[in-house]
Design a protein around this motif. Structure first.
Motif, PDB file in Angstrom:
ATOM      1  N   GLY A 111      -9.560   1.776   1.193  1.00  0.00           N
ATOM      2  CA  GLY A 111     -10.630   2.446   0.464  1.00  0.00           C
ATOM      3  C   GLY A 111     -10.345   2.729  -0.990  1.00  0.00           C
ATOM      4  N   GLN A 112      -9.162   2.346  -1.483  1.00  0.00           N
ATOM      5  CA  GLN A 112      -8.810   2.614  -2.875  1.00  0.00           C
ATOM      6  C   GLN A 112      -8.206   1.393  -3.534  1.00  0.00           C
ATOM      7  OE1 GLN A 112      -6.161   6.087  -2.775  1.00  0.00           O
ATOM      8  NE2 GLN A 112      -7.673   7.173  -3.999  1.00  0.00           N
ATOM      9  N   ILE A 113      -8.436   1.282  -4.840  1.00  0.00           N
ATOM     10  CA  ILE A 113      -7.732   0.292  -5.641  1.00  0.00           C
ATOM     11  C   ILE A 113      -6.454   0.954  -6.140  1.00  0.00           C
ATOM     12  CG2 ILE A 113      -7.741  -0.963  -7.820  1.00  0.00           C
ATOM     13  CD1 ILE A 113     -10.643  -1.659  -7.316  1.00  0.00           C
ATOM     14  N   ILE A 114      -5.331   0.348  -5.829  1.00  0.00           N
ATOM     15  CA  ILE A 114      -4.021   0.906  -6.147  1.00  0.00           C
ATOM     16  C   ILE A 114      -3.307  -0.004  -7.133  1.00  0.00           C
ATOM     17  CG2 ILE A 114      -1.744   1.452  -5.179  1.00  0.00           C
ATOM     18  CD1 ILE A 114      -3.154   2.199  -2.605  1.00  0.00           C
ATOM     19  N   ARG A 115      -2.665   0.608  -8.088  1.00  0.00           N
ATOM     20  CA  ARG A 115      -1.914  -0.168  -9.071  1.00  0.00           C
ATOM     21  C   ARG A 115      -0.637  -0.708  -8.436  1.00  0.00           C
ATOM     22  NH1 ARG A 115      -0.552   0.746 -15.414  1.00  0.00           N
ATOM     23  NH2 ARG A 115       1.447  -0.298 -15.421  1.00  0.00           N
ATOM     24  N   VAL A 116      -0.289  -1.953  -8.768  1.00  0.00           N
ATOM     25  CA  VAL A 116       0.875  -2.631  -8.207  1.00  0.00           C
ATOM     26  C   VAL A 116       1.779  -3.070  -9.356  1.00  0.00           C
ATOM     27  CG1 VAL A 116       1.663  -4.606  -6.871  1.00  0.00           C
ATOM     28  CG2 VAL A 116      -0.477  -3.482  -6.269  1.00  0.00           C
ATOM     29  N   ASP A 117       3.062  -2.752  -9.247  1.00  0.00           N
ATOM     30  CA  ASP A 117       4.012  -3.205 -10.256  1.00  0.00           C
ATOM     31  C   ASP A 117       4.864  -4.365  -9.754  1.00  0.00           C
ATOM     32  OD1 ASP A 117       3.962  -1.145 -12.643  1.00  0.00           O
ATOM     33  OD2 ASP A 117       3.734  -0.004 -10.803  1.00  0.00           O
ATOM     34  N   SER A 118       5.136  -4.362  -8.469  1.00  0.00           N
ATOM     35  CA  SER A 118       5.893  -5.442  -7.841  1.00  0.00           C
ATOM     36  C   SER A 118       5.243  -5.739  -6.504  1.00  0.00           C
ATOM     37  CB  SER A 118       7.354  -5.039  -7.629  1.00  0.00           C
ATOM     38  OG  SER A 118       7.979  -5.902  -6.696  1.00  0.00           O
ATOM     39  N   ASN A 119       4.870  -6.979  -6.277  1.00  0.00           N
ATOM     40  CA  ASN A 119       4.219  -7.332  -5.020  1.00  0.00           C
ATOM     41  C   ASN A 119       5.142  -7.075  -3.838  1.00  0.00           C
ATOM     42  OD1 ASN A 119       1.809  -8.366  -3.791  1.00  0.00           O
ATOM     43  ND2 ASN A 119       2.965 -10.192  -3.254  1.00  0.00           N
ATOM     44  N   PHE A 120       6.445  -7.280  -4.043  1.00  0.00           N
ATOM     45  CA  PHE A 120       7.409  -7.045  -2.962  1.00  0.00           C
ATOM     46  C   PHE A 120       7.453  -5.563  -2.606  1.00  0.00           C
ATOM     47  CE2 PHE A 120      11.631  -5.802  -1.517  1.00  0.00           C
ATOM     48  CZ  PHE A 120      11.774  -6.610  -0.408  1.00  0.00           C
ATOM     49  N   ILE A 121       7.592  -4.707  -3.628  1.00  0.00           N
ATOM     50  CA  ILE A 121       7.645  -3.265  -3.374  1.00  0.00           C
ATOM     51  C   ILE A 121       6.347  -2.791  -2.754  1.00  0.00           C
ATOM     52  CG2 ILE A 121       7.756  -0.997  -4.495  1.00  0.00           C
ATOM     53  CD1 ILE A 121       9.706  -2.198  -6.488  1.00  0.00           C
ATOM     54  N   HIS A 122       5.222  -3.320  -3.251  1.00  0.00           N
ATOM     55  CA  HIS A 122       3.924  -2.923  -2.707  1.00  0.00           C
ATOM     56  C   HIS A 122       3.834  -3.269  -1.224  1.00  0.00           C
ATOM     57  CE1 HIS A 122      -0.329  -1.959  -2.799  1.00  0.00           C
ATOM     58  NE2 HIS A 122      -0.581  -3.105  -2.198  1.00  0.00           N
ATOM     59  N   ALA A 123       4.256  -4.494  -0.884  1.00  0.00           N
ATOM     60  CA  ALA A 123       4.140  -4.957   0.500  1.00  0.00           C
ATOM     61  C   ALA A 123       5.149  -4.286   1.418  1.00  0.00           C
ATOM     62  CB  ALA A 123       4.315  -6.481   0.555  1.00  0.00           C
ATOM     63  N   GLU A 124       6.362  -4.033   0.907  1.00  0.00           N
ATOM     64  CA  GLU A 124       7.428  -3.534   1.759  1.00  0.00           C
ATOM     65  C   GLU A 124       7.548  -2.013   1.786  1.00  0.00           C
ATOM     66  OE1 GLU A 124       9.159  -5.503   3.745  1.00  0.00           O
ATOM     67  OE2 GLU A 124       7.977  -7.183   3.002  1.00  0.00           O
ATOM     68  N   ALA A 125       6.954  -1.315   0.808  1.00  0.00           N
ATOM     69  CA  ALA A 125       7.107   0.138   0.769  1.00  0.00           C
ATOM     70  C   ALA A 125       5.776   0.873   0.689  1.00  0.00           C
ATOM     71  CB  ALA A 125       7.995   0.535  -0.420  1.00  0.00           C
ATOM     72  N   VAL A 126       4.939   0.533  -0.302  1.00  0.00           N
ATOM     73  CA  VAL A 126       3.712   1.299  -0.529  1.00  0.00           C
ATOM     74  C   VAL A 126       2.731   1.147   0.639  1.00  0.00           C
ATOM     75  CG1 VAL A 126       1.705   1.615  -2.011  1.00  0.00           C
ATOM     76  CG2 VAL A 126       3.950   1.224  -3.029  1.00  0.00           C
ATOM     77  N   VAL A 127       2.422  -0.089   1.023  1.00  0.00           N
ATOM     78  CA  VAL A 127       1.468  -0.307   2.112  1.00  0.00           C
ATOM     79  C   VAL A 127       1.965   0.283   3.435  1.00  0.00           C
ATOM     80  CG1 VAL A 127       0.337  -2.054   3.537  1.00  0.00           C
ATOM     81  CG2 VAL A 127       0.342  -2.297   1.058  1.00  0.00           C
ATOM     82  N   PRO A 128       3.247   0.054   3.815  1.00  0.00           N
ATOM     83  CA  PRO A 128       3.732   0.697   5.049  1.00  0.00           C
ATOM     84  C   PRO A 128       3.660   2.222   4.983  1.00  0.00           C
ATOM     85  CG  PRO A 128       5.187  -1.087   4.445  1.00  0.00           C
ATOM     86  CD  PRO A 128       4.241  -0.902   3.292  1.00  0.00           C
ATOM     87  N   ALA A 129       3.961   2.810   3.828  1.00  0.00           N
ATOM     88  CA  ALA A 129       3.892   4.271   3.698  1.00  0.00           C
ATOM     89  C   ALA A 129       2.469   4.764   3.921  1.00  0.00           C
ATOM     90  CB  ALA A 129       4.402   4.703   2.319  1.00  0.00           C
ATOM     91  N   LEU A 130       1.502   4.100   3.300  1.00  0.00           N
ATOM     92  CA  LEU A 130       0.104   4.501   3.474  1.00  0.00           C
ATOM     93  C   LEU A 130      -0.351   4.309   4.918  1.00  0.00           C
ATOM     94  CD1 LEU A 130      -1.421   3.036   0.191  1.00  0.00           C
ATOM     95  CD2 LEU A 130      -1.274   5.453   0.804  1.00  0.00           C
ATOM     96  N   SER A 131       0.089   3.235   5.538  1.00  0.00           N
ATOM     97  CA  SER A 131      -0.287   2.974   6.933  1.00  0.00           C
ATOM     98  C   SER A 131       0.286   4.035   7.859  1.00  0.00           C
ATOM     99  CB  SER A 131       0.199   1.581   7.360  1.00  0.00           C
ATOM    100  OG  SER A 131      -0.429   0.571   6.595  1.00  0.00           O
ATOM    101  N   LEU A 132       1.544   4.416   7.625  1.00  0.00           N
ATOM    102  CA  LEU A 132       2.173   5.430   8.461  1.00  0.00           C
ATOM    103  C   LEU A 132       1.513   6.788   8.272  1.00  0.00           C
ATOM    104  CD1 LEU A 132       5.906   4.403   7.967  1.00  0.00           C
ATOM    105  CD2 LEU A 132       4.654   4.326  10.122  1.00  0.00           C
ATOM    106  N   LEU A 133       1.188   7.121   7.015  1.00  0.00           N
ATOM    107  CA  LEU A 133       0.579   8.422   6.735  1.00  0.00           C
ATOM    108  C   LEU A 133      -0.874   8.500   7.194  1.00  0.00           C
ATOM    109  CD1 LEU A 133       1.995   9.198   3.168  1.00  0.00           C
ATOM    110  CD2 LEU A 133       2.746  10.140   5.358  1.00  0.00           C
ATOM    111  N   SER A 134      -1.500   7.350   7.408  1.00  0.00           N
ATOM    112  CA  SER A 134      -2.901   7.359   7.838  1.00  0.00           C
ATOM    113  C   SER A 134      -3.051   7.802   9.289  1.00  0.00           C
ATOM    114  CB  SER A 134      -3.532   5.974   7.660  1.00  0.00           C
ATOM    115  OG  SER A 134      -2.951   5.031   8.552  1.00  0.00           O
ATOM    116  N   LYS A 135      -1.934   7.913   9.975  1.00  0.00           N
ATOM    117  CA  LYS A 135      -1.986   8.333  11.371  1.00  0.00           C
ATOM    118  C   LYS A 135      -2.296   9.826  11.452  1.00  0.00           C
ATOM    119  CE  LYS A 135       1.240   4.732  12.774  1.00  0.00           C
ATOM    120  NZ  LYS A 135       2.540   4.399  13.387  1.00  0.00           N
ATOM    121  N   GLN A 136      -2.744  10.247  12.607  1.00  0.00           N
ATOM    122  CA  GLN A 136      -3.181  11.623  12.807  1.00  0.00           C
ATOM    123  C   GLN A 136      -2.088  12.620  12.427  1.00  0.00           C
ATOM    124  OE1 GLN A 136      -4.425  12.444  16.780  1.00  0.00           O
ATOM    125  NE2 GLN A 136      -5.632  14.231  16.215  1.00  0.00           N
TER     126      GLN A 136
END
Length: 317
Positions: free
Chosen positions: A157-182
């Motif tokens: 639901g948001q546009i997020i700034r990315v500095d490194s595709n690797f960091i985004h894929a390996e850290a940012v996206v997993p963090a958001l996915s984990l935090l989206s849980k109840q």
């Protein structure tokens, strides 16, 4: 939905071996046109009512909502000529090189919010028929961002700034996915706020919210685990609580001997030295790279802590 043309393969080959480089100050006209193409296949175009009819098609109603919401939030009456329909105005607004990039991203973000959340409901009710499903539309948008070297991605639901595709894929996206849980909603919103501040170049606020997310994550883990802690505890105090209670297994504490020092002196120190306390008579300027470091380190730590918590919960059942 997108084709790997010869010219694109050639450009990619010419760039091979180079480090990832993203830019944030320009949306090429080709990218803007490709976004319009996605809109047409994932939402549809505006349909003018037949003569003497007062009812609008469902797609037309959606474009009215998208247009009116963005115009209202930006303090505008119209995004384009009022003689044009809402879709044409949104298209003109996006294709106009004079439109500030942040406002273009606002429009893209809201349109894709509808694509991700509203369109699937209407499809389920068989009230709408589109050529491109939401997941493929979002996948194509993110591909187009990368294709043009634009440092943004759409996620949750948001546009997020990315500095490194690797960091985004390996850290940012997993963090958001984990935090989206109840039960992690508060920490998730703080982490998203941090990215929103970062995208708007509000680096102090980005660091503050990244630390808030980090601390909230640990507090939530403590609450769910029944571990006591001072409600005013700082990141350093919370780190001690989760480590003393064995959140990280002993063998990981042995092999990752630097874990405690990374958690205690990494993100918390960044905030304490910059935006976490009064800045005195001389305003402190937080550089972009420091804010990026805080966001990425926060993401990595959140992934570590939440995955360790989930593993511990699994073994205790």
């Amino acid at each position: 939905m997108y084709i790997n043309l010869y010219s694109k393969r050639k450009k990619l080959a010419e760039r091979s071996g180079q480090a990832e480089v993203y830019q944030y100050t320009d949306l090429p006209i080709e990218f803007r046109r490709q976004v319009v193409h996605i809109w047409l296949t994932a939402i549809g175009s505006y349909v003018h009512p037949e003569r003497f009819s007062v009812s609008l098609s469902l797609v037309s109603q959606l474009w009215h909502k998208i247009h009116d919401s963005v115009a209202r939030e930006l303090g505008l009456f119209h995004l384009g000529s009022p003689l044009k329909d809402p879709f044409e105005q949104c298209q003109s607004f996006l294709l106009n090189k004079e439109t500030p990039i942040d406002h273009c991203l606002d429009l893209i973000e809201l349109a894709f919010h509808y694509i991700e959340n509203i369109i699937p409901q209407l499809l389920g009710e068989r009230r709408l028929n589109v050529e491109q499903r939401a997941e493929y539309a979002i996948r194509e948008l993110n591909h187009r961002f990368r294709e043009h070297g634009i440092g943004y991605q759409y996620h949750g639901g948001q546009i997020i700034r990315v500095d490194s595709n690797f960091i985004h894929a390996e850290a940012v996206v997993p963090a958001l996915s984990l935090l989206s849980k109840q039960s992690f909603e508060g920490a998730e919103q703080e982490f998203r706020n941090a990215h929103e501040h970062y995208r708007k170049r509000e680096y102090k606020d980005a660091i503050v919210d990244s630390l808030n997310a980090f601390e909230s994550t640990m507090k939530i883990i403590c609450d769910k685990s029944g571990w006591t802690y001072d409600k005013t505890a700082t990141a350093k105090d919370l780190i001690k609580v989760v480590l003393q209670n064995g959140l990280v297994p002993n063998y990981l504490q042995t092999h990752l001997s630097g874990l405690r020092s990374v958690l205690e002196s990494g993100v918390p120190t960044v905030r304490n030295k910059t935006s976490g306390h009064g800045q005195g008579s001389q305003p402190i300027s937080v550089p972009e790279y420091l804010a990026a470091y805080a966001l990425h380190l926060t993401a990595s730590n959140i992934v570590l802590l939440v995955e360790a918590f989930e593993a511990k919960q699994g073994t205790s059942k």
